[in-house]
Design a protein around this motif. Structure first.
Motif, PDB file in Angstrom:
ATOM      1  N   VAL A 169      21.601 148.332 153.903  1.00 39.97           N
ATOM      2  CA  VAL A 169      22.342 149.475 154.437  1.00 39.97           C
ATOM      3  C   VAL A 169      21.522 150.746 154.221  1.00 39.97           C
ATOM      4  O   VAL A 169      20.907 150.924 153.162  1.00 39.97           O
ATOM      5  N   LEU A 170      21.501 151.622 155.215  1.00 36.73           N
ATOM      6  CA  LEU A 170      20.755 152.886 155.143  1.00 36.73           C
ATOM      7  C   LEU A 170      21.676 154.046 155.499  1.00 36.73           C
ATOM      8  O   LEU A 170      22.484 153.947 156.431  1.00 36.73           O
ATOM      9  N   LEU A 174      17.234 148.022 163.579  1.00 33.59           N
ATOM     10  CA  LEU A 174      18.355 148.873 163.201  1.00 33.59           C
ATOM     11  C   LEU A 174      19.619 148.348 163.857  1.00 33.59           C
ATOM     12  O   LEU A 174      19.672 148.187 165.073  1.00 33.59           O
ATOM     13  N   ARG A 175      20.638 148.106 163.045  1.00 36.84           N
ATOM     14  CA  ARG A 175      21.883 147.516 163.529  1.00 36.84           C
ATOM     15  C   ARG A 175      23.050 148.468 163.293  1.00 36.84           C
ATOM     16  O   ARG A 175      23.023 149.302 162.399  1.00 36.84           O
ATOM     17  N   GLU A 176      24.109 148.292 164.099  1.00 35.88           N
ATOM     18  CA  GLU A 176      25.257 149.196 164.071  1.00 35.88           C
ATOM     19  C   GLU A 176      26.415 148.630 163.255  1.00 35.88           C
ATOM     20  O   GLU A 176      26.854 147.502 163.482  1.00 35.88           O
ATOM     21  N   LEU A 177      26.902 149.434 162.294  1.00 28.42           N
ATOM     22  CA  LEU A 177      28.062 149.050 161.487  1.00 28.42           C
ATOM     23  C   LEU A 177      29.376 149.554 162.063  1.00 28.42           C
ATOM     24  O   LEU A 177      30.436 149.028 161.759  1.00 28.42           O
ATOM     25  N   LYS A 182      12.595 139.518 159.755  1.00 24.39           N
ATOM     26  CA  LYS A 182      12.466 140.962 159.771  1.00 24.39           C
ATOM     27  C   LYS A 182      13.676 141.608 159.106  1.00 24.39           C
ATOM     28  O   LYS A 182      14.799 141.126 159.234  1.00 24.39           O
ATOM     29  N   LEU A 183      13.427 142.722 158.402  1.00 21.05           N
ATOM     30  CA  LEU A 183      14.533 143.444 157.778  1.00 21.05           C
ATOM     31  C   LEU A 183      15.565 143.864 158.808  1.00 21.05           C
ATOM     32  O   LEU A 183      15.222 144.286 159.916  1.00 21.05           O
ATOM     33  N   GLN A 184      16.835 143.782 158.420  1.00 25.07           N
ATOM     34  CA  GLN A 184      17.935 144.252 159.246  1.00 25.07           C
ATOM     35  C   GLN A 184      18.544 145.464 158.553  1.00 25.07           C
ATOM     36  O   GLN A 184      19.219 145.340 157.540  1.00 25.07           O
ATOM     37  N   GLU A 239      20.975 157.837 162.391  1.00 25.73           N
ATOM     38  CA  GLU A 239      19.823 157.414 161.602  1.00 25.73           C
ATOM     39  C   GLU A 239      18.607 157.166 162.485  1.00 25.73           C
ATOM     40  O   GLU A 239      17.476 157.444 162.090  1.00 25.73           O
ATOM     41  N   ALA A 240      18.839 156.649 163.696  1.00 24.36           N
ATOM     42  CA  ALA A 240      17.731 156.352 164.604  1.00 24.36           C
ATOM     43  C   ALA A 240      16.930 157.609 164.945  1.00 24.36           C
ATOM     44  O   ALA A 240      15.697 157.579 165.032  1.00 24.36           O
TER      45      ALA A 240
END
Length: 224
Positions: free
Chosen positions: A44-45, A134-137, A104-106, A115-116
């Motif tokens: 998580v970022l 980069l994934r969407e929460l 690959k890191l998610q 964040e993007a």
């Protein structure tokens, strides 16, 4: 409640961390969180910034949640050097975590478009350099605190961060900075819990263990 009162209340939870790193450009604050776990390669970022525009504003702190660890890095001054050190610390952390992964890191973020922007314009030169996906929460309407109204003692919101950062840079009072650290910390813990809920619908009673929760007795509006 006055902002100053909230700051001095929160500061005691991070005083030792700041004291150990007071002569550095940034402080790294790490906590192991009981009852929450993100399996590799999921991370998580969350960014805290001075505004919404990466061309004019700056990153104040970043937070990562990986495995059972919440890590927040925050600038200790408003110099260009501290901003550069903060950015490099994030890239190094991602590089280190990526080296341990076969897939690959998610990287997961709540409203990942925000964040993007910062990842593309400030941290890296463009998306082609990203060593992660980069994934969407954010899977539903509402703010993160509305979706997960946990009993965190988080006196500020992301909208307060620019004001609190200005107060810190004008006074040098680390109590103000602790508010930003704690908000970043609270957000990445909430997002880690949200990730678990999205991945496992049977995941219940996620805040039953209070080890990672700081409680606050009063419910008052902050006054800047």
């Amino acid at each position: 409640m006055r902002l100053e009162d909230a700051a001095y209340y929160i500061y005691k939870f991070y005083e030792n961390d700041f004291e150990r790193q007071k002569n550095a450009d940034i402080a790294l604050i790490r906590r192991e969180i009981a009852g929450i776990y993100l399996p590799q390669p999921h991370i998580v970022l969350d960014f805290e910034t001075t505004g919404l525009d990466p061309y004019f504003d700056e990153i104040v702190s970043w937070g990562l949640f990986y495995s059972n660890t919440a890590l927040v890095a925050v600038r200790l001054n408003d110099s260009e050097d501290s901003h550069n050190v903060l950015i490099e610390s994030l890239k190094n952390m991602i590089r280190n975590l990526n080296s341990k992964q076969a897939p690959k890191l998610q990287l997961w973020a709540f409203y990942s478009a925000f964040e993007a922007k910062w990842l593309s314009e400030v941290v890296y030169n463009n998306r082609l350099e990203w060593p992660f996906e980069l994934r969407e929460l954010k899977q539903m309407r509402g703010r993160l605190t509305d979706i997960l109204p946990l009993p965190f003692d988080d006196p500020i919101t992301g909208r307060n961060v620019p004001l609190v950062w200005r107060k810190f840079t004008r006074t040098g009072d680390l109590a103000y900075l602790s508010l930003i650290v704690h908000h970043n910390y609270a957000d990445i813990v909430r997002e880690a819990i949200l990730w678990a809920l999205l991945k496992n619908k049977a995941f219940k009673d996620f805040f039953a263990d209070g080890d990672y929760i700081i409680y606050y007795d009063e419910d008052e509006e902050l006054e800047g």
